[in-house]
Write a protein that holds these residues in place. Structure first.
Motif, PDB file in Angstrom:
ATOM      1  N   THR A 132      25.032 -10.606   3.716  1.00 21.00           N
ATOM      2  CA  THR A 132      25.961 -11.556   3.101  1.00 21.00           C
ATOM      3  C   THR A 132      27.417 -11.127   3.304  1.00 21.00           C
ATOM      4  N   GLY A 133      27.656  -9.827   3.329  1.00 20.15           N
ATOM      5  CA  GLY A 133      29.009  -9.314   3.544  1.00 20.15           C
ATOM      6  C   GLY A 133      29.530  -9.643   4.924  1.00 20.15           C
ATOM      7  N   PHE A 134      28.651  -9.569   5.906  1.00 21.39           N
ATOM      8  CA  PHE A 134      29.084  -9.872   7.269  1.00 21.39           C
ATOM      9  C   PHE A 134      29.410 -11.356   7.410  1.00 21.39           C
ATOM     10  N   THR A 135      28.668 -12.174   6.691  1.00 23.49           N
ATOM     11  CA  THR A 135      28.964 -13.607   6.693  1.00 23.49           C
ATOM     12  C   THR A 135      30.385 -13.855   6.189  1.00 23.49           C
ATOM     13  N   LEU A 136      30.790 -13.138   5.146  1.00 22.59           N
ATOM     14  CA  LEU A 136      32.127 -13.332   4.577  1.00 22.59           C
ATOM     15  C   LEU A 136      33.227 -12.880   5.540  1.00 22.59           C
ATOM     16  N   LYS A 137      32.884 -12.154   6.560  1.00 24.82           N
ATOM     17  CA  LYS A 137      33.890 -11.690   7.531  1.00 24.82           C
ATOM     18  C   LYS A 137      34.060 -12.655   8.713  1.00 24.82           C
ATOM     19  N   GLN A 138      33.249 -13.721   8.738  1.00 29.62           N
ATOM     20  CA  GLN A 138      33.285 -14.599   9.916  1.00 29.62           C
ATOM     21  C   GLN A 138      34.649 -15.258  10.096  1.00 29.62           C
ATOM     22  N   GLN A 172      16.674  -8.135  12.100  1.00 30.29           N
ATOM     23  CA  GLN A 172      17.349  -8.510  13.348  1.00 30.29           C
ATOM     24  C   GLN A 172      17.651 -10.002  13.331  1.00 30.29           C
ATOM     25  N   ASP A 173      17.885 -10.512  12.126  1.00 23.78           N
ATOM     26  CA  ASP A 173      18.096 -11.951  12.018  1.00 23.78           C
ATOM     27  C   ASP A 173      19.566 -12.331  11.858  1.00 23.78           C
ATOM     28  N   ALA A 174      20.461 -11.421  12.302  1.00 28.33           N
ATOM     29  CA  ALA A 174      21.882 -11.780  12.402  1.00 28.33           C
ATOM     30  C   ALA A 174      22.258 -12.016  13.861  1.00 28.33           C
ATOM     31  N   TYR A 175      21.243 -12.155  14.704  1.00 25.60           N
ATOM     32  CA  TYR A 175      21.479 -12.318  16.143  1.00 25.60           C
ATOM     33  C   TYR A 175      22.264 -13.591  16.455  1.00 25.60           C
ATOM     34  N   LEU A 176      21.803 -14.710  15.888  1.00 23.27           N
ATOM     35  CA  LEU A 176      22.487 -15.980  16.183  1.00 23.27           C
ATOM     36  C   LEU A 176      23.908 -15.974  15.644  1.00 23.27           C
ATOM     37  N   GLN A 177      24.075 -15.452  14.410  1.00 19.57           N
ATOM     38  CA  GLN A 177      25.411 -15.391  13.809  1.00 19.57           C
ATOM     39  C   GLN A 177      26.353 -14.578  14.688  1.00 19.57           C
ATOM     40  N   ALA A 178      25.852 -13.451  15.195  1.00 21.01           N
ATOM     41  CA  ALA A 178      26.695 -12.563  15.992  1.00 21.01           C
ATOM     42  C   ALA A 178      26.991 -13.156  17.367  1.00 21.01           C
ATOM     43  N   THR A 179      25.962 -13.642  18.029  1.00 21.35           N
ATOM     44  CA  THR A 179      26.134 -14.000  19.439  1.00 21.35           C
ATOM     45  C   THR A 179      26.686 -15.397  19.650  1.00 21.35           C
ATOM     46  N   LYS A 180      26.453 -16.292  18.714  1.00 21.83           N
ATOM     47  CA  LYS A 180      26.927 -17.667  18.911  1.00 21.83           C
ATOM     48  C   LYS A 180      28.235 -17.936  18.178  1.00 21.83           C
ATOM     49  N   GLY A 181      28.702 -16.971  17.397  1.00 23.40           N
ATOM     50  CA  GLY A 181      29.950 -17.173  16.673  1.00 23.40           C
ATOM     51  C   GLY A 181      29.673 -17.802  15.321  1.00 23.40           C
ATOM     52  N   GLY A 182      29.830 -17.032  14.252  1.00 25.55           N
ATOM     53  CA  GLY A 182      29.527 -17.533  12.912  1.00 25.55           C
ATOM     54  C   GLY A 182      30.697 -18.223  12.249  1.00 25.55           C
ATOM     55  N   GLY A 183      31.854 -18.198  12.903  1.00 20.56           N
ATOM     56  CA  GLY A 183      33.044 -18.808  12.314  1.00 20.56           C
ATOM     57  C   GLY A 183      33.403 -20.107  13.007  1.00 20.56           C
ATOM     58  N   GLN A 184      34.544 -20.688  12.574  1.00 16.30           N
ATOM     59  CA  GLN A 184      34.938 -21.996  13.092  1.00 16.30           C
ATOM     60  C   GLN A 184      35.471 -21.909  14.518  1.00 16.30           C
ATOM     61  N   PRO A 234      27.621 -10.865  26.429  1.00 16.09           N
ATOM     62  CA  PRO A 234      26.811 -11.823  27.171  1.00 16.09           C
ATOM     63  C   PRO A 234      25.340 -11.408  27.206  1.00 16.09           C
ATOM     64  N   PHE A 235      24.454 -12.400  27.079  1.00 20.27           N
ATOM     65  CA  PHE A 235      23.029 -12.106  27.176  1.00 20.27           C
ATOM     66  C   PHE A 235      22.705 -11.750  28.623  1.00 20.27           C
ATOM     67  N   CYS A 267      35.561 -22.450  18.879  1.00 23.76           N
ATOM     68  CA  CYS A 267      34.878 -21.855  20.024  1.00 23.76           C
ATOM     69  C   CYS A 267      35.441 -20.469  20.304  1.00 23.76           C
ATOM     70  N   TYR A 268      34.603 -19.485  20.271  1.00 20.92           N
ATOM     71  CA  TYR A 268      34.968 -18.120  20.657  1.00 20.92           C
ATOM     72  C   TYR A 268      33.676 -17.363  20.881  1.00 20.92           C
ATOM     73  N   ARG A 269      33.743 -16.285  21.609  1.00 23.29           N
ATOM     74  CA  ARG A 269      32.556 -15.495  21.896  1.00 23.29           C
ATOM     75  C   ARG A 269      32.898 -14.013  21.826  1.00 23.29           C
ATOM     76  N   PRO A 270      32.622 -13.365  20.700  1.00 16.16           N
ATOM     77  CA  PRO A 270      32.835 -11.912  20.691  1.00 16.16           C
ATOM     78  C   PRO A 270      31.763 -11.240  21.551  1.00 16.16           C
ATOM     79  N   LEU A 271      32.134 -10.171  22.255  1.00 20.11           N
ATOM     80  CA  LEU A 271      31.081  -9.384  22.899  1.00 20.11           C
ATOM     81  C   LEU A 271      30.232  -8.766  21.787  1.00 20.11           C
ATOM     82  N   VAL A 272      28.940  -8.672  22.011  1.00 20.71           N
ATOM     83  CA  VAL A 272      28.032  -8.106  21.008  1.00 20.71           C
ATOM     84  C   VAL A 272      27.154  -7.061  21.693  1.00 20.71           C
ATOM     85  N   TYR A 273      27.095  -5.878  21.105  1.00 19.63           N
ATOM     86  CA  TYR A 273      26.230  -4.828  21.636  1.00 19.63           C
ATOM     87  C   TYR A 273      25.144  -4.487  20.620  1.00 19.63           C
ATOM     88  N   GLY A 274      23.941  -4.273  21.118  1.00 18.06           N
ATOM     89  CA  GLY A 274      22.806  -3.944  20.255  1.00 18.06           C
ATOM     90  C   GLY A 274      22.194  -2.607  20.656  1.00 18.06           C
TER      91      GLY A 274
END
Lengths: 353, 248
Positions: free
Chosen positions: A80-86, A119-131, A281-282, A133-140
């Motif tokens: 929930t904390g990561f959601t608040l950072k979007q 591992q269910d923050a994948y979509l939030q991280a990779t597709k952009g959880g905020g308003q 990028p995937f 269009c943007y794409r942060p690089l994501v490393y796992g």
């Protein structure tokens, strides 16, 4: 340098410090808190700054401010904390500001389960959880050592592409202890072209999103993302050349899958693994090489519905079936994976794509 | 004899300011430019401004500026000051930005006694979005979201953020107004002292400035100034609330 035994969260924190990070802000949340506890002690020792923020939202805004100084800066959270950072991630992306957001993922929606890895923050991280269009690089990362190794890269890529970057860890990796080799210290350097330093003898400068000033902003963003997608894919491929079924798993699930491949091969099953390391990028490239030879792909992840399956289906352009083993809040089990692989080969398992 | 001089920080004086006729923000913008110039701190200044009409205060204003998320300027300013303690870090925020959505950030910046200076521009209404009720809207005041007048029973009494912060051991807190030349001069003095507190490393400083919004109050500029004197000041009294007199 000799190896030391460290907990994942602490190894990550120490690696950030050694990458030259001199500002960390955060709010206590399980299972991320060890990162902030470690840096609360360590930052002052290297002349850096630690701020315990009043909220997750404020930590995001602190990071935005910190990023304008040109120094390497980081925050961490979970669930929930990561959601608040979007919102802050979206704003920093809009400003072309580099900064690192760590998500030590815990399982579930809403409050979730603080003591269960997920591992269910994948979509939030990779597709952009905020308003917008943007794409942060994501490393796992898949181990404590990989967490350490990716940390410096994460800061480098953030600065190279002037974007927030997400390091997507999870509660299991954050809490486990492993031997790690730490890198040498990098000298912090805040002398960056985007930094606000006061106008000095020059003219005042306003940090404003180029989407408000650059008439070609959308085109530039598309070009930047296309370049990153083409050049920044990272993955590990394990025995994929002759594999009939290929597992696709990142992070903690990738470790289980690696062992499953070893056991399967000993039994004569032609099993392989593609372990994405960059989640955006995937890594589509390793799929291009095996889409003709493999019979199917089995996504293994700790979620309820499967979050990486679409990316795999798109990577194989739906030419081969994609199956799913969503293990929920417990790590996937090797024997379940092997049974599912046998079912796939016998045509008994229903694909999701 | 020079009777009127544009501060050198206010560049492009011939371009549109964006500020409505009769708004107080033009006066406040000039005062801010004057105090930064008089203290010779403009070269080190970094301003962080909120969402709303406060953006007009920063337009054609020759220092470095960061446009913050709504209400979050004190959090962003905190990080800027920690990493660059030699800079002068200010925020410029309206009452919706600071009292409503950014209530937490300003209070905690004050609690941590961050060495930043907050300029809190209070016109008792959301101006930019067209005149909605704010936490600072007075009882019975008609706005687009209090069409029958603000009900204290439903919306509470106006928030006294400056008084709330003044109970903390911060460096400097004051409230000024700009409805006549005497109050303008006093307010300028408060702004200067707040910045001096930061220059002297004393801690957190804040100046609230009561400002008219004739457009959304649906009044002439003169009536709006009179309203501040007769209706706003009785609820929001003027003066210094915290001073350390140069002690650090």
């Amino acid at each position: 340098m000799a190896k030391v035994i460290m907990r994942g969260n602490q190894a990550l924190a120490e690696a950030a410090l050694r990458a030259g990070c001199r500002f960390f802000c955060g709010y206590p949340i399980t299972p991320q808190s060890e990162i902030m506890e470690y840096l609360a002690a360590r930052m002052p020792e290297v002349g850096g700054h630690f701020v315990q923020s009043e909220s997750e939202v404020a930590a995001g805004s602190m990071l935005l401010g910190a990023a304008t100084t040109g120094f390497r800066v980081m925050t961490g959270s979970s669930g929930t904390g990561f959601t608040l950072k979007q919102d802050a991630i979206s704003w920093m992306a809009s400003y072309d500001l580099p900064g690192v957001f760590v998500n030590v993922c815990r399982y579930g929606s809403g409050l979730g389960q603080s003591t269960k890895a997920g591992q269910d923050a994948y979509l939030q991280a990779t597709k952009g959880g905020g308003q917008g269009c943007y794409r942060p690089l994501v490393y796992g990362p898949g181990s404590c050592q990989e967490m350490v190794d990716l940390m410096a890269l994460t800061f480098e890529k953030a600065e190279q592409y002037r974007t927030p970057v997400i390091l997507l860890s999870d509660g299991a990796l954050g809490q486990m202890m492993e031997p790690v080799e730490l890198p040498e210290y990098q000298e912090p350097d805040g002398d960056k072209p985007w930094a606000l330093k006061g106008k000095g003898k020059g003219k005042g400068r306003r940090l404003i999103s180029p989407q408000r000033t650059d008439p070609l902003y959308e085109q530039h963003l598309r070009e930047k993302c296309a370049h990153i997608a083409a050049t920044e894919q990272r993955w590990e491929a394990v025995q994929t050349e002759d594999a009939e079924v290929i597992l696709v798993a990142y992070g903690i699930s990738g470790r289980v899958c690696k062992e499953a491949v070893r056991v399967a091969r000993a039994k004569g099953l032609k099993l392989g693994l593609i372990r994405p390391i960059s989640l955006w990028p995937f890594p589509t490239k390793p799929f291009e090489q095996v889409v003709e030879t493999a019979k199917g792909f089995l996504v293994v992840e700790m979620s309820a519905l499967g979050q990486m399956t679409e990316d795999v289906a798109l990577s194989v352009k739906c030419q081969k079936p994609v199956y799913l083993y969503p293990s929920g809040p417990t790590p996937p089990k090797g024997n379940v994976i092997l049974q599912m692989v046998e079912d796939i080969l016998q045509g008994k398992l229903k694909e999701v794509f | 004899m020079v009777v009127c001089k544009t501060p050198r920080l206010l560049i492009e004086p011939s371009l549109a300011t964006g500020i409505c006729p009769g708004c107080g923000y033009g006066i406040i913008k000039r005062l801010l430019a004057e105090v930064l110039e008089e203290l010779v701190i403009d070269e080190e200044a970094i301003g962080v401004y909120g969402i709303g009409c406060t953006g007009y205060v920063t337009r054609h204003f020759d220092i470095d500026w960061l446009w913050a998320q709504h209400g979050r300027a004190p959090a962003s300013a905190t990080a800027i000051k920690r990493l660059q303690p030699e800079k002068i870090v200010i925020t410029v925020q309206g009452d919706g930005d600071l009292c409503a959505i950014g209530c937490s950030e300003v209070i905690h910046a004050a609690v941590r006694n961050e060495k930043i200076t907050v300029f809190f521009l209070n016109n008792g209404i959301y101006g930019m979005t067209g005149g909605q009720m704010a936490p600072t809207t007075l009882p019975d005041q008609i706005t687009t979201t209090s069409p029958q007048g603000k009900s204290p029973e439903l919306a509470g009494m106006p928030m006294k953020m400056t008084e709330m912060i003044s109970v903390l051991p911060v460096a400097y807190v004051a409230r000024g107004a700009i409805y006549n030349p005497a109050e303008i001069r006093k307010t300028k003095g408060y702004m200067k002292q707040a910045l001096e507190a930061q220059v002297n490393n004393e801690g957190f400083s804040l100046v609230e400035i009561l400002s008219p919004c004739p457009t959304n109050w649906h009044m002439t500029p003169v009536k709006a100034m009179e309203r501040i004197k007769n209706k706003v000041v009785p609820y929001y009294p003027l003066g210094e609330m915290v001073t350390k007199g140069g002690e650090s």
